[in-house]
Write a protein that holds these residues in place. Structure first.
Motif, mmCIF file in Angstrom:
data_model
loop_
_atom_site.group_PDB
_atom_site.id
_atom_site.type_symbol
_atom_site.label_atom_id
_atom_site.label_comp_id
_atom_site.label_asym_id
_atom_site.label_seq_id
_atom_site.Cartn_x
_atom_site.Cartn_y
_atom_site.Cartn_z
ATOM 1 N N ILE A 148 -45.694 101.452 -55.282
ATOM 2 C CA ILE A 148 -45.487 102.879 -54.979
ATOM 3 C C ILE A 148 -46.718 103.434 -54.271
ATOM 4 C CG2 ILE A 148 -45.400 105.173 -56.054
ATOM 5 C CD1 ILE A 148 -42.717 103.989 -56.000
ATOM 6 N N ARG A 149 -46.469 104.141 -53.153
ATOM 7 C CA ARG A 149 -47.570 104.771 -52.424
ATOM 8 C C ARG A 149 -47.410 106.286 -52.318
ATOM 9 N NH1 ARG A 149 -51.146 102.433 -53.606
ATOM 10 N NH2 ARG A 149 -52.375 103.610 -52.085
ATOM 11 N N LEU A 150 -46.158 106.777 -52.335
ATOM 12 C CA LEU A 150 -45.924 108.210 -52.152
ATOM 13 C C LEU A 150 -44.631 108.608 -52.856
ATOM 14 C CD1 LEU A 150 -46.571 110.951 -50.746
ATOM 15 C CD2 LEU A 150 -45.243 110.126 -48.789
ATOM 16 N N ILE A 151 -44.678 109.738 -53.564
ATOM 17 C CA ILE A 151 -43.490 110.312 -54.196
ATOM 18 C C ILE A 151 -43.354 111.750 -53.713
ATOM 19 C CG2 ILE A 151 -42.407 110.973 -56.374
ATOM 20 C CD1 ILE A 151 -43.958 108.679 -57.693
ATOM 21 N N ARG A 152 -42.177 112.071 -53.179
ATOM 22 C CA ARG A 152 -41.898 113.413 -52.649
ATOM 23 C C ARG A 152 -40.761 114.032 -53.449
ATOM 24 N NH1 ARG A 152 -39.463 112.753 -47.625
ATOM 25 N NH2 ARG A 152 -40.139 114.818 -46.958
ATOM 26 N N MET A 153 -41.005 115.215 -54.021
ATOM 27 C CA MET A 153 -39.986 115.847 -54.843
ATOM 28 C C MET A 153 -40.002 117.359 -54.647
ATOM 29 S SD MET A 153 -40.214 113.701 -58.424
ATOM 30 C CE MET A 153 -41.880 114.205 -58.782
ATOM 31 N N ALA A 154 -38.822 117.951 -54.561
ATOM 32 C CA ALA A 154 -38.694 119.407 -54.458
ATOM 33 C C ALA A 154 -37.470 119.847 -55.249
ATOM 34 C CB ALA A 154 -38.577 119.854 -53.007
ATOM 35 N N GLN A 155 -37.573 121.003 -55.885
ATOM 36 C CA GLN A 155 -36.473 121.557 -56.692
ATOM 37 C C GLN A 155 -36.547 123.076 -56.571
ATOM 38 O OE1 GLN A 155 -34.605 119.302 -58.962
ATOM 39 N NE2 GLN A 155 -33.120 120.939 -59.126
ATOM 40 N N ASN A 156 -36.040 123.599 -55.442
ATOM 41 C CA ASN A 156 -36.077 125.038 -55.203
ATOM 42 C C ASN A 156 -34.715 125.661 -55.500
ATOM 43 O OD1 ASN A 156 -38.795 125.188 -54.277
ATOM 44 N ND2 ASN A 156 -38.146 124.303 -52.328
ATOM 45 N N HIS A 157 -34.734 126.860 -56.094
ATOM 46 C CA HIS A 157 -33.508 127.543 -56.470
ATOM 47 C C HIS A 157 -33.354 128.841 -55.687
ATOM 48 C CE1 HIS A 157 -33.193 125.572 -60.741
ATOM 49 N NE2 HIS A 157 -33.398 124.698 -59.780
ATOM 50 N N HIS A 158 -32.184 129.018 -55.094
ATOM 51 C CA HIS A 158 -31.805 130.304 -54.512
ATOM 52 C C HIS A 158 -31.222 131.133 -55.656
ATOM 53 C CE1 HIS A 158 -30.319 133.328 -51.855
ATOM 54 N NE2 HIS A 158 -29.047 133.025 -52.067
ATOM 55 N N THR A 159 -31.946 132.138 -56.108
ATOM 56 C CA THR A 159 -31.626 132.809 -57.373
ATOM 57 C C THR A 159 -30.579 133.899 -57.179
ATOM 58 O OG1 THR A 159 -33.481 134.328 -57.076
ATOM 59 C CG2 THR A 159 -33.905 132.330 -58.321
ATOM 60 N N LEU A 160 -29.363 133.589 -57.592
ATOM 61 C CA LEU A 160 -28.285 134.576 -57.565
ATOM 62 C C LEU A 160 -28.246 135.383 -58.860
ATOM 63 C CD1 LEU A 160 -25.484 132.396 -55.935
ATOM 64 C CD2 LEU A 160 -27.021 134.037 -54.837
ATOM 65 N N GLU A 161 -29.056 134.966 -59.849
ATOM 66 C CA GLU A 161 -29.151 135.690 -61.124
ATOM 67 C C GLU A 161 -30.612 136.101 -61.339
ATOM 68 O OE1 GLU A 161 -26.720 133.638 -64.361
ATOM 69 O OE2 GLU A 161 -27.092 132.020 -62.930
ATOM 70 N N PRO A 162 -31.097 137.105 -60.604
ATOM 71 C CA PRO A 162 -32.527 137.443 -60.650
ATOM 72 C C PRO A 162 -33.035 137.810 -62.046
ATOM 73 C CG PRO A 162 -31.263 139.125 -59.460
ATOM 74 C CD PRO A 162 -30.373 137.951 -59.631
#
Length: 349
Positions: A148-162
């Motif tokens: 393993i040399r690189l790990i890329r992760m994203a978890q963005n939420h478009h918030t419809l329940e602010p």
């Protein structure tokens, strides 16, 4: 399963419903009660999922002999107080992550209390019970993509329940609340330690020092790099990226709901073998939040005295590393990650 287990759910919100809708109809499960501060919400859950009763106070349920397991699905700031009452009453607990709000003192008390208790406690890292993630972990651990040399992760939420997300932000920034999952995934998939952590935070719809978007950057014990991005905002687009890159190739996880085609095939694992320039695709029918498998793990802990997945130590360490990441963002610096659990007390106190 040796018996029918009486279950009480505390917290009839978004994550509480994920739990109960996957377990209420299973053999060996009896939903004794559902609890929420909003009585109408608890009543609706009881009607929908066949609970025998409902209420606004969980404490009367802890005196009942027909209650074996309590599921804590409330906001993180209330976890420790509820856990303490449950363990004092001898009840086993499935507690949602993160262990507590972004507060090391509470997390350490939580950890020490569970270590000293008789009843079993499992922290709900649901990805540990996801077949797609298990398949990806196996490929990486067997050397399919080399080192393993690189790990890329994203978890963005478009918030419809602010309002929901504002309540979550009161307890934890996204990189703590969601980040504990993916810090755990990094360590589980690779067997490597995280040796240092840094990051940046942005206040899109909040006021500093509260931030609703963050990026963690991490160095692993073999010199590899990893990053994790998480944000909750009505202005952001939803995004889900999980990619693991090694010296021989890469693996990417695409959940079925994010596939452009063939969603009926389940999740997609793309495995690229760099030496031959060949792509392999693997379809995996998998439930993203497999709450039933998670509850079964707790029941196996009760019946066989096995350790959980993750273990308490693994969940606690992931949470402590996430807290260090939050501190690194707030203080604009890189922080070395301790190599032993005991040393987190010195760094975070």
């Amino acid at each position: 399963m040796k018996k029918t287990y009486g279950i009480v759910l505390i917290g009839c919100g978004h994550i509480g419903e994920s739990h109960i809708e996957d377990i209420y109809y299973r053999d060996g499960i009896r939903i004794v009660g559902v609890v929420d501060l909003v009585e109408e919400q608890a009543q609706a859950f009881a009607r929908k999922y066949g609970a025998l009763s409902y209420g606004t106070d969980y404490r009367p349920y802890l005196t009942r002999e027909d209650v074996d397991i309590v599921i804590i699905a409330t906001y993180a700031g209330s976890h420790f107080a509820i856990l303490k009452d449950c363990l004092a009453a001898g009840k086993h607990v499935l507690c949602e992550k993160p262990m507590t709000a972004a507060n090391f003192h509470d997390a350490h008390r939580f950890y020490e209390l569970v270590k000293a208790s008789g009843p079993k406690v499992l922290i709900a890292h649901v990805l540990r019970h996801n077949q797609t993630y298990h398949h990806a972990a196996k490929l990486i651990q067997e050397g399919a993509i080399g080192d393993i040399r690189l790990i890329r992760m994203a978890q963005n939420h478009h918030t419809l329940e602010p309002k929901r997300y504002q309540s979550l932000l009161h307890d934890c920034p996204p990189i703590v609340d969601c980040g504990v999952h993916y810090i755990d995934v990094i360590r589980w998939f690779t067997g490597l330690s995280i040796t240092s952590i840094a990051g940046v935070g942005t206040a899109i719809h909040t006021k500093p020092p509260i931030y609703d978007h963050g990026i963690l950057t991490m160095t692993l014990s073999n010199g590899a790099s990893a990053y994790y991005e998480a944000g909750w905002s009505k202005s952001m687009a939803s995004e889900n990226l999980k990619e693991f890159i090694g010296t021989r190739g890469r693996i990417r996880i695409t959940l079925k709901e994010n596939r452009l085609f063939d969603r009926e095939e389940g999740d997609l694992l793309e495995y690229y073998f760099a030496e031959e320039g060949v792509y392999h695709t693997i379809n995996i029918p998998s439930k993203y939040k497999n709450m039933w498998a998670q509850l079964l793990t707790l029941i196996e802990m009760v019946e066989t005295d096995r350790e959980g997945s993750p273990t308490l130590d693994e969940a606690y360490e992931a949470f402590c590393i996430a807290l260090l990441g939050d501190r690194a963002i707030r203080e604009n610096r890189t922080i070395s990650v301790p190599s032993s659990l005991a040393d987190f007390s010195t760094v975070l106190s």
